[in-house]
Write an enzyme that holds these catalytic residues in place. Sequence first.
Site, mmCIF file in Angstrom:
data_model
loop_
_atom_site.group_PDB
_atom_site.id
_atom_site.type_symbol
_atom_site.label_atom_id
_atom_site.label_comp_id
_atom_site.label_asym_id
_atom_site.label_seq_id
_atom_site.Cartn_x
_atom_site.Cartn_y
_atom_site.Cartn_z
ATOM 1 N N ARG A 1 27.654 47.632 117.213
ATOM 2 C CA ARG A 1 28.897 46.986 116.769
ATOM 3 C C ARG A 1 28.855 45.469 116.825
ATOM 4 N NH1 ARG A 1 33.294 47.793 115.066
ATOM 5 N NH2 ARG A 1 34.614 47.114 116.774
ATOM 6 N N HIS B 1 37.620 51.333 124.336
ATOM 7 C CA HIS B 1 37.743 49.976 124.884
ATOM 8 C C HIS B 1 37.238 49.896 126.327
ATOM 9 C CE1 HIS B 1 39.674 45.923 124.261
ATOM 10 N NE2 HIS B 1 39.255 46.229 123.046
ATOM 11 N N TYR C 1 46.062 50.340 124.772
ATOM 12 C CA TYR C 1 45.246 49.496 123.905
ATOM 13 C C TYR C 1 45.403 49.913 122.437
ATOM 14 C CZ TYR C 1 41.515 48.056 121.008
ATOM 15 O OH TYR C 1 40.847 47.569 119.917
ATOM 16 N N TRP D 1 39.987 46.101 130.597
ATOM 17 C CA TRP D 1 41.024 46.173 129.564
ATOM 18 C C TRP D 1 40.411 46.692 128.281
ATOM 19 C CZ3 TRP D 1 41.324 43.325 124.912
ATOM 20 C CH2 TRP D 1 42.446 43.703 124.133
ATOM 21 N N GLU E 1 34.262 47.374 110.077
ATOM 22 C CA GLU E 1 35.669 47.421 110.496
ATOM 23 C C GLU E 1 36.491 46.462 109.651
ATOM 24 O OE1 GLU E 1 36.371 46.196 114.568
ATOM 25 O OE2 GLU E 1 38.423 46.982 114.552
ATOM 26 N N ASP F 1 38.426 54.200 119.541
ATOM 27 C CA ASP F 1 37.940 53.120 120.422
ATOM 28 C C ASP F 1 38.476 53.338 121.836
ATOM 29 O OD1 ASP F 1 37.136 50.772 121.601
ATOM 30 O OD2 ASP F 1 37.975 49.458 120.061
ATOM 31 N N ARG G 1 40.278 54.372 112.069
ATOM 32 C CA ARG G 1 40.262 54.427 113.530
ATOM 33 C C ARG G 1 41.641 54.866 113.989
ATOM 34 N NH1 ARG G 1 40.018 49.392 117.770
ATOM 35 N NH2 ARG G 1 42.269 49.640 117.612
ATOM 36 N N GLU H 1 33.878 54.805 120.151
ATOM 37 C CA GLU H 1 33.474 53.407 120.361
ATOM 38 C C GLU H 1 33.694 52.948 121.799
ATOM 39 O OE1 GLU H 1 35.419 50.814 117.575
ATOM 40 O OE2 GLU H 1 35.283 49.100 118.930
ATOM 41 N N GLU I 1 30.609 45.305 120.559
ATOM 42 C CA GLU I 1 31.378 44.149 120.068
ATOM 43 C C GLU I 1 31.373 42.992 121.075
ATOM 44 O OE1 GLU I 1 35.201 46.147 119.439
ATOM 45 O OE2 GLU I 1 36.020 45.005 121.105
HETATM 46 C C1 CS2 Z 1 38.658 45.940 119.179
HETATM 47 C C2 CS2 Z 1 39.256 44.587 119.150
HETATM 48 O O1 CS2 Z 1 38.464 45.861 116.857
HETATM 49 C C3 CS2 Z 1 38.113 46.428 117.874
HETATM 50 O O2 CS2 Z 1 37.399 47.378 117.916
HETATM 51 O O3 CS2 Z 1 38.005 46.387 120.262
HETATM 52 O O4 CS2 Z 1 40.605 44.754 118.803
HETATM 53 C C4 CS2 Z 1 39.202 43.774 120.446
HETATM 54 O O5 CS2 Z 1 40.138 44.225 121.350
HETATM 55 C C5 CS2 Z 1 39.476 42.346 120.118
HETATM 56 O O6 CS2 Z 1 38.608 41.926 119.117
HETATM 57 C C6 CS2 Z 1 39.355 41.476 121.351
HETATM 58 O O7 CS2 Z 1 39.303 40.151 121.004
HETATM 59 MG MG MG Z 2 36.569 47.838 119.750
#
Ligand code: CS2
Ligand code: MG
Length: 413
Positions: free
Chosen positions: A294, A223, A170, A413, A350, A221, A158, A247, A273
């Site tokens: 995810r 986010h 991020y 975020w 991951e 990602d 990633r 992602e 996620e």
């Molecule tokens: C993220 C995480 O791993 C990922 O893909 O999106 O770092 C996420 O920010 C954290 O798990 C939040 O707790």
């Molecule tokens: Mg993520």
Amino acid sequence: MVLLFTAGVTLLKIVEAKVIVCSPGRNFVTLKIITDQGIYGLGDATLNGREKAVVSYLEDYLCPALIGRDPQRIEDIWQFFYRGAYWRGGPVGMTALAAIDVALWDIKAKQAELPLYQLLGGRSRDGIMAYTHATGQDIDSTLDELARAVEQGYKAVRVQCGIPGIASTYGVPKNGKSYEPADADLPHECSWSTEKYLNYIPQLFEAARKQFGDELHLLHDVHHRLTPIEAARLGKEVEPFHLFWLEDCATAENQQSWKLIREHTTTPLAVGEVFNSIHCCRELIQNQLIDYIRSTITHAGGITHMRRIADLAALYHVRTGFHGATDLSPITMGAALHFDYWVPNFGIQEHMPHSEQMEQVFSHHYHFEGGYFTPGEAPGHGVDIDEKLAAKFPYKRACLPVNRLEDGTLWNW
Ligand code: CS2
Ligand code: MG
């Protein structure tokens, strides 16, 4: 009518269910379910930045109702706490339920003296492909990190990098430390510009492909920071660099809104996620709006519920891609790897390596080599906790950041 056929089966009874909170570098919540035969099971109940809410849910409501139950009745216990709560789902409830479920699968596999993947149906593959993270302040330092990941054997990485004109981005670590978003007693405020991000990111992937060729799998990602039409633009612009996946390119409470993204790009999409149940992704899956789901064991109701999501996904050519950030404890990683070894529609796993200190508290049997994991052959999920050592690292409140647009508007975020 109660019929009990018990010949040849050792009956077990739950005698204790306790919650262990520790912070060996970051907070983890662990559930330990102990039986009258001494066999115990462990589940991860960590919900990053909201840990104590799950602790209370378990300690005040679920653990007392576990005592005296037969741990072999995993499905019945799952239904008891899901249907029986009246208030279904939600991240807190489903994380607590997942911890119970994983601990019960651990007990069942230990009792059978089998590694957990054998109970699920045995392995479907020789190794579990995992991706790690490469992040840097700018494109050059990100590519250096990418080279490091390739050297470590990863076949998939990633890639994230700082954006000129945005103070912090991020996924990008500060002061050379490993990335840990939950870094403040109260939420830290970050600033975000969609325009600056969208103008910069395609250059990162162009540079990565130029240096590393076509074979390496590249992931990214977002986010949840774009709207569907912005996500469609990004997906389209990175098409020449054929990402393994893009992602969380937008939020997905409105699942139909992903149709817009899908109609404009062939870049594969991954999401989930933050989902906690099959209902969070049912439309995304049934309308083939995504390629990878995810959601993972610890936040989506455990192995029992994740199996239902994966089976639904298989019907629509959607594959798994479990969340595996460091805020999911090694117990989740262990359980996820057993699931990955079995699940027919596996995509990728991951992997953000836990620190040495975390791995001293949580010993495990999983193993990484040449880009692939194996879950190990120990009975159960193969992850244990050193409670004495864990007690040396007390909980410390740590919140995830929030994000604002440059004009001050609160954003994702
Ligand atoms: C993220 C995480 O791993 C990922 O893909 O999106 O770092 C996420 O920010 C954290 O798990 C939040 O707790
Ligand atoms: Mg993520």
